[in-house]
Design an enzyme around this catalytic site. Structure first.
Site: not given
Ligand code: RB5
Length: 145
Positions: A8, A65, A67, A98, A133
């Protein structure tokens, strides 16, 4: 490997830095923008990248973005996406090994460009370990039903 990437407005600068990295690594990619500095809504830019991964038009996606949080929440709503929000190299390696994460999210306001490049490089080159996994990934997939 083909990469789909978007951000963004809060991630524009770091997206451009990661596009440089993809060029440096000789990776094929599609940059979904945005191509202006206008304020945009991150779900509108997470969706095309997530869709490209699900449709097989891209092998993996990278979302940025401010964060990384909004992008990761939005991407993880798309069936089949395992988006990892990562701000350290250890987690970049672990989430590939994993979780077989198919989308990486980072926050431009959280990490600097040098660390972000190392995170992306690690995430792009680490292999899924499989083995024990596999069944854990299957259990995540079962949650989508
Ligand atoms: C935009 O200001 C900001 O909210 C966005 O980039 C992101 O951090 C949301 O999670």
């Amino acid at each position: 490997m083909k990469i789909a990437i978007s951000s963004d407005h809060g991630g524009n600068n770091l997206r451009k830095e990661i596009v440089h990295l993809l060029n440096d690594m000789g990776m094929d990619y599609k940059d979904y923008g945005p191509h202006t500095d206008d304020s945009v809504d991150y779900p509108d830019y997470a969706t095309p990248v997530a869709d490209a991964v699900i449709k097989g038009e891209a092998d993996r996606g990278i979302l940025i973005c401010g964060t990384g949080i909004g992008m990761s929440i939005a991407a993880n709503k798309v069936k089949g996406i395992r988006c990892a929000l990562v701000h350290d190299v250890f987690s970049a390696k672990a989430t590939r090994g994993h979780n077989d994460s198919n989308v990486l999210a980072m926050g431009e306001r959280v990490v600097g460009p040098g660390l972000a490049r190392e995170i992306a490089r690690t995430w792009l080159t680490e292999e899924f370990e499989g083995g024990r996994h596999d069944k854990r990934i299957q259990k995540i997939t079962n949650l989508e039903k």
